[in-house]
Every structure is written in structure tokens, then in C-alpha cells.
Scaffold this active site. Sequence first.
Site, mmCIF file in Angstrom:
data_model
loop_
_atom_site.group_PDB
_atom_site.id
_atom_site.type_symbol
_atom_site.label_atom_id
_atom_site.label_comp_id
_atom_site.label_asym_id
_atom_site.label_seq_id
_atom_site.Cartn_x
_atom_site.Cartn_y
_atom_site.Cartn_z
ATOM 1 C CE1 TYR A 26 -73.725 -57.535 -56.704
ATOM 2 C CE2 TYR A 26 -74.477 -59.049 -58.409
ATOM 3 C CZ TYR A 26 -74.734 -58.291 -57.278
ATOM 4 O OH TYR A 26 -75.983 -58.277 -56.726
ATOM 5 C CE LYS A 77 -71.499 -27.354 -47.599
ATOM 6 N NZ LYS A 77 -71.610 -26.015 -47.030
#
Length: 403
Positions: free
Chosen positions: A52, A107
Site C-alpha cells: 500500500y 461460474k
Amino acid sequence: MAAEIVNPRSESGTEGAPEEPFDPAFALHRGGKMAIQATVPVRNKDDLSLAYTPGVAKVCTAIAERPELVHDYTWKSQVVAVVTDGTAVLGLGDIGPEASLPVMEGKAILFKQFGGVDAVPIALATTDTDEIVDTVVRLAPSFGGVNLEDISAPRCFEIERKLQERLDIPVFHDDQHGTAIVTLAALRNAAKLTGRTLGDLRAVISGAGAAGVAIAKFLLEAGIGDVCVADRKGVVSSDREDLTDVKREIAGLTNKAGLSGSLETALAGADVFIGVSGGTVPEAAVASMAEDAFVFAMANPNPEVHPDVAHKYAAVVATGRSDYPNQINNVLAFPGIFAGALQVRASRITEGMKIAAADAIAGVVGDALAADCVIPSPFDDRVAPAVAAAVAAAARAEGVARR
């Protein structure tokens, strides 16, 4: 002492709920079927400063100066958006975006398990074509590809076309093209088994929705002898005055034999039946088909022709079910197709890439080719790598690969 971590899949929130019989489907889905996982550790301040701020700013600046670096320094080239509006879900119909999420999660995990591709389910609270297109276009910077799923016809055709025009990443409606690709693979092997070629065959497709239209166009592209499509009112022919724009187009492309009337009439002497409708075909119509016919009855859970009936008359029988041989399952196609397209950073998925995928799937069967094995198992771990390699090669050959 470290803080206790609460498992989001735990039974919390069920206290006081009425006792219900155990159902393994609900047990499996509790808490969802997927999660986000970091690929780098954040163990200390040095890790944090790299993952970060401030380290991330260097990468952001580099991408701002050279946008193509987003593929190297983010997950963009490894992740697909699985997008639906919940209007045509797994035979359940228009059940809405929230109810579609278990399917979209399913999916996504198939993408990961079979193709090594990360996928994010996105269920949209709109059925307006332009709103869906605009929303996906705005989301596209985060993804390397878009898999459209369970969007009802005819809107699905326009949504895919508009997205393909506006985006430079692969956009693929699996209900159309995945089904068509696996069908072609099975049909090639069935023809080979019986000493014929695709050009020798006349096919009849029951169903003029997304899958039926796409299969018809794809089989024509691949060189089938003739194909006609039938809907609830019979053969989709140019003499009908009740056709939508999509059906009028398909009528102009198909049916060289000039057939009209019912599906049953069209099946007389036909070499191939392909069912993507959910209707029921009378046994007498199946019996009227040509010798060594193929019956691909793919409706779930009830095939248009029961396999026991089909086997009386057909040389090769396929269904969409996992409990019978020759399952026409889209999972044979879409994970490898996206894996290959993402690998070469393809700008789109071409017809040549789809045909290459079908040929790769058919090729996996190899020496095992038999009446009960014209298509590989979804769990054959050779399939996705073969499809990915074929798709990547075709993308390079067709000039849509960017690496």
C-alpha cells in the site's frame, strides 16, 4: 493475544431459526462459494509500505504514464467479470439479480478450477440494454474480459454486439458461444466416428433463443451441409411473417432445403437433432431421422428426447446431463477460451478462435473415440490447457493478440 477471526461461512445468524431437514445444496452454499485471497503477504510495516502506501504510488504513477503497464502490475489480465441481469438463469427464467448470484458464483469457481482464471460475479439491477452496456463499459478498466451470462434473448445479442464495439477486451456470451463450441466439437467427432464429414450432415435445431441461434451460425461457419432452426411455431423460414429481427436473419442464413412446417416434419431424414429448447420430441419423429443419426438433446433436467428413446434410433446420443455419457457442457470451453485470450491479451474473441477451441476439445478425445465418448469429460485435465493453447495461437494468427 490475537483477535478472534470470525469465519463468514459459520452458522452465525441462525440462532432461533426453525429446524429444517439437512439439504447438502444449502449446506454447500452457506456463506457463498468463493472469497478474495491476497497473493502477497502483509506481515510487517515493510510489507505494508510496499503493498500500500507509499510504495503503491510508484506503480500508480508508472501506469498513469504508460497505461499498458496495468496488465503487468495489477490483476487485470487475469480476471474476468461474470455479468448477468438474472433474466434467463439456468432454466429458471427471470428470477432477478440476487437469485442469480449462486449461479454466477458457481461460474466463477469453474473459471478458477478448470482454467486458472479469476472471475468476479456481477449481478446488475437493470434489464435495460443500454444501461447494462454502459455499466459494463464503466466497469471494464478493472477486468481483462467479460463473460455475459444468463441474459435473455433477444437482448443478449444486442448487449454483446454493443460491448464488443465499445471495448478492447474479450466479450463472450457463454450461453451462445460456449454451447456452440462444445456442440461443434461433439459433432465433429460423431461425424468422424461414422465415416462422415460436417459437410455431409443436415441438422435440425430445436430452439431459436441465444443457444439455438448461435449454434446455427457457428455450424454454418464451420461448414455444415445444411441446418434449420425451429421454434415453438415450427421451422424458422423466410415465408413466416411473425419473425423477430434475429429470427429473420437466421431464416436468411439457414434452411437451404427450403423446409417449412413443424419440427417433426423437418426431422424426417435429418442426420442431426440438436435440442436447446426444453420441449419434447415425439419418438416417431426421432425414428424418422436418417440412418446413423445423432441426437444431442441438451435441455436440463429433462432432455427433449430421453436417452433410452434416442438410443433406439441414433448412432450417437448426447445430453446436457452429467449422469449420461457425452455431456455437452460449457465448462469444456469457457475456462480455456478465456485463459488463452488473457494469456495473449487478445482484444476480442474471433470466430477463428472459437473454431480452434472446438477443434482442441474434439482432439482431446483422440483414440478413445466411441459412440459413448465423442466429447471429453469436464474433469479431463487436458481440456483447458489444450483449448487455451489453441485459442492463443489462433489469436496471434488473426492479429488480435497484443503479446
